[in-house]
Design an enzyme around this catalytic site. Structure first.
Site, PDB file in Angstrom:
ATOM      1  N   ALA A  12     -12.069   5.655   5.100  1.00 27.97           N
ATOM      2  CA  ALA A  12     -12.324   4.206   5.100  1.00 27.97           C
ATOM      3  C   ALA A  12     -13.064   3.741   3.851  1.00 27.97           C
ATOM      4  O   ALA A  12     -13.628   2.660   3.828  1.00 27.97           O
ATOM      5  CB  ALA A  12     -13.098   3.815   6.365  1.00 27.97           C
ATOM      6  N   ASP A  62     -14.699  16.428   4.247  1.00 27.49           N
ATOM      7  CA  ASP A  62     -13.276  16.402   3.950  1.00 27.49           C
ATOM      8  C   ASP A  62     -12.526  16.702   5.259  1.00 27.49           C
ATOM      9  O   ASP A  62     -12.819  17.713   5.910  1.00 27.49           O
ATOM     10  CB  ASP A  62     -13.014  17.506   2.903  1.00 27.49           C
ATOM     11  CG  ASP A  62     -11.595  17.525   2.401  1.00 27.49           C
ATOM     12  OD1 ASP A  62     -10.665  17.357   3.213  1.00 27.49           O
ATOM     13  OD2 ASP A  62     -11.416  17.719   1.191  1.00 27.49           O
ATOM     14  N   ASN A  89      -7.157   8.022   9.946  1.00 26.46           N
ATOM     15  CA  ASN A  89      -6.463   7.266   8.908  1.00 26.46           C
ATOM     16  C   ASN A  89      -6.359   8.012   7.571  1.00 26.46           C
ATOM     17  O   ASN A  89      -5.433   7.763   6.802  1.00 26.46           O
ATOM     18  CB  ASN A  89      -7.207   5.933   8.700  1.00 26.46           C
ATOM     19  CG  ASN A  89      -6.811   5.239   7.422  1.00 26.46           C
ATOM     20  OD1 ASN A  89      -5.770   4.578   7.349  1.00 26.46           O
ATOM     21  ND2 ASN A  89      -7.636   5.389   6.377  1.00 26.46           N
ATOM     22  N   TYR A 154       5.176  14.635   3.110  1.00 29.17           N
ATOM     23  CA  TYR A 154       4.510  13.493   3.743  1.00 29.17           C
ATOM     24  C   TYR A 154       5.189  13.119   5.064  1.00 29.17           C
ATOM     25  O   TYR A 154       4.525  12.915   6.082  1.00 29.17           O
ATOM     26  CB  TYR A 154       4.545  12.320   2.762  1.00 29.17           C
ATOM     27  CG  TYR A 154       3.817  11.073   3.215  1.00 29.17           C
ATOM     28  CD1 TYR A 154       2.424  11.000   3.205  1.00 29.17           C
ATOM     29  CD2 TYR A 154       4.539   9.944   3.629  1.00 29.17           C
ATOM     30  CE1 TYR A 154       1.767   9.844   3.598  1.00 29.17           C
ATOM     31  CE2 TYR A 154       3.886   8.788   4.014  1.00 29.17           C
ATOM     32  CZ  TYR A 154       2.495   8.742   3.998  1.00 29.17           C
ATOM     33  OH  TYR A 154       1.852   7.589   4.392  1.00 29.17           O
ATOM     34  N   LYS A 158       3.678  13.108   8.874  1.00 29.23           N
ATOM     35  CA  LYS A 158       3.602  11.889   9.674  1.00 29.23           C
ATOM     36  C   LYS A 158       4.422  12.007  10.965  1.00 29.23           C
ATOM     37  O   LYS A 158       4.072  11.421  11.991  1.00 29.23           O
ATOM     38  CB  LYS A 158       4.065  10.683   8.841  1.00 29.23           C
ATOM     39  CG  LYS A 158       3.124  10.369   7.660  1.00 29.23           C
ATOM     40  CD  LYS A 158       1.726  10.026   8.135  1.00 29.23           C
ATOM     41  CE  LYS A 158       0.791   9.606   7.028  1.00 29.23           C
ATOM     42  NZ  LYS A 158      -0.547   9.267   7.500  1.00 29.23           N
ATOM     43  N   ILE A 187       2.737  -0.898   2.535  1.00 30.61           N
ATOM     44  CA  ILE A 187       1.510  -1.685   2.559  1.00 30.61           C
ATOM     45  C   ILE A 187       0.866  -1.637   1.171  1.00 30.61           C
ATOM     46  O   ILE A 187       0.776  -0.555   0.562  1.00 30.61           O
ATOM     47  CB  ILE A 187       0.515  -1.108   3.609  1.00 30.61           C
ATOM     48  CG1 ILE A 187       1.199  -0.897   4.975  1.00 30.61           C
ATOM     49  CG2 ILE A 187      -0.726  -1.991   3.731  1.00 30.61           C
ATOM     50  CD1 ILE A 187       1.709  -2.139   5.677  1.00 30.61           C
TER      51      ILE A 187
END
Ligand code: NDP
Length: 246
Positions: A12, A62, A89, A154, A158, A187
């Protein structure tokens, strides 16, 4: 507004995670975030949350290190006594075609995105079980559903998050812990800044809503899933993608 609730959001210091932390703080949550390095981004996130009038505990660690996660979750519990909401996230990309992909590129992305989600969740879940209450929101991606050339690492991470989400949702539903995944499309953040303008324009053209999303579009959904308003939703993958995937 939520009251006396604690949310831990990983990754964040900037981007989507930062906006999630701010949006949850605006909705009454006190916030915990993790960081890898002390820097301006971290300070800015903390300041913005404190300006809203909520607490922000920042803990070093981490997500790809199990030991780090064990330590920072313990520290959050020491400071707040509980964690009501966990948002997994933190994530990275190391894009390239499989032909050119190094073993390390594959492993690093899996270790942060998927193993990191396990590491944090595994350390948070005992506290949620004890409270018989909790929300876990995992940030996946539309490419975890549809795939994308140049992102085998990736998209595997996901897609893995989606399987993890559904399995865990089934394991912990009886304890009133709800587990969902959010799958953003394109995004605007540092992660997508690396793309050339021409590529971004092309992507936007092919999105039914004709624009890239912003971090707030994702944070609003996470805020809903973290709130009391979503108490009959678990094991779902919800896209925030302007209609890219239907
Ligand atoms: P950014 O690159 O802007 O931010 C990533 C955040 O994750 C940073 O705070 C970074 O911290 C943190 N982070 C990275 N690696 C680690 C680690 N090993 N341990 C702890 N923290 C770490 O990315 P976005 O905001 O764009 O992405 C956020 C999430 O949303 C990711 O999971 C991403 O995959 C997902 N997503 C993003 C999309 C997009 O279009 N942007 C689309 C779909 C999904 P630090 O400052 O230390 O690097």
């Amino acid at each position: 507004m939520e009251e006396n609730k604690i949310a831990l959001i990983t990754g964040a210091t900037r981007g989507i995670g930062k906006q999630i932390a701010i949006t949850l703080a605006e909705n009454g949550f006190d916030i915990a975030i993790n960081y890898r390095k002390e820097n301006e981004d971290l300070e800015n996130t903390k300041k913005e949350i404190e300006k809203i009038g909520r607490k922000c505990v920042a803990v070093k660690g981490d997500v790809s290190s199990y030991e780090d996660c064990e330590n920072f979750v313990k520290e959050v519990i020491a400071q707040y006594g509980k964690i009501d909401v966990l948002v997994n996230n933190a994530g990275i990309t190391k894009d390239t075609l499989l032909m050119r992909m190094k073993k390390e590129d594959f492993e690093d992305v899996l270790n942060v995105n998927l193993v990191g989600t396990f590491n944090v969740t595994k350390n948070v879940i005992p506290y949620m079980m004890k409270e018989r209450n909790g929300r876990i929101i995992n940030i996946s991606s539309v490419v975890g559903i549809a795939g994308n050339a140049g992102q085998t690492n990736y998209s595997a991470s996901k897609a893995g998050i989606i399987g993890f989400t559904k399995s865990l949702a089934k394991e912990v539903a009886s304890r009133n812990i709800l587990v969902n995944a959010v799958a953003p499309g394109f995004i605007e953040t540092n992660m997508t800044d690396v793309l050339k303008d021409e590529i971004k324009e092309n992507i936007a053209k092919n999105i039914p809503l004709k624009r890239m999303g912003n971090a707030k579009d994702v944070a609003n959904l996470v805020n809903f899933l973290a709130s009391n308003e979503s108490s009959y939703i678990t094991g779902q993958v919800i896209n925030v993608d302007g209609g890219m995937l239907m």
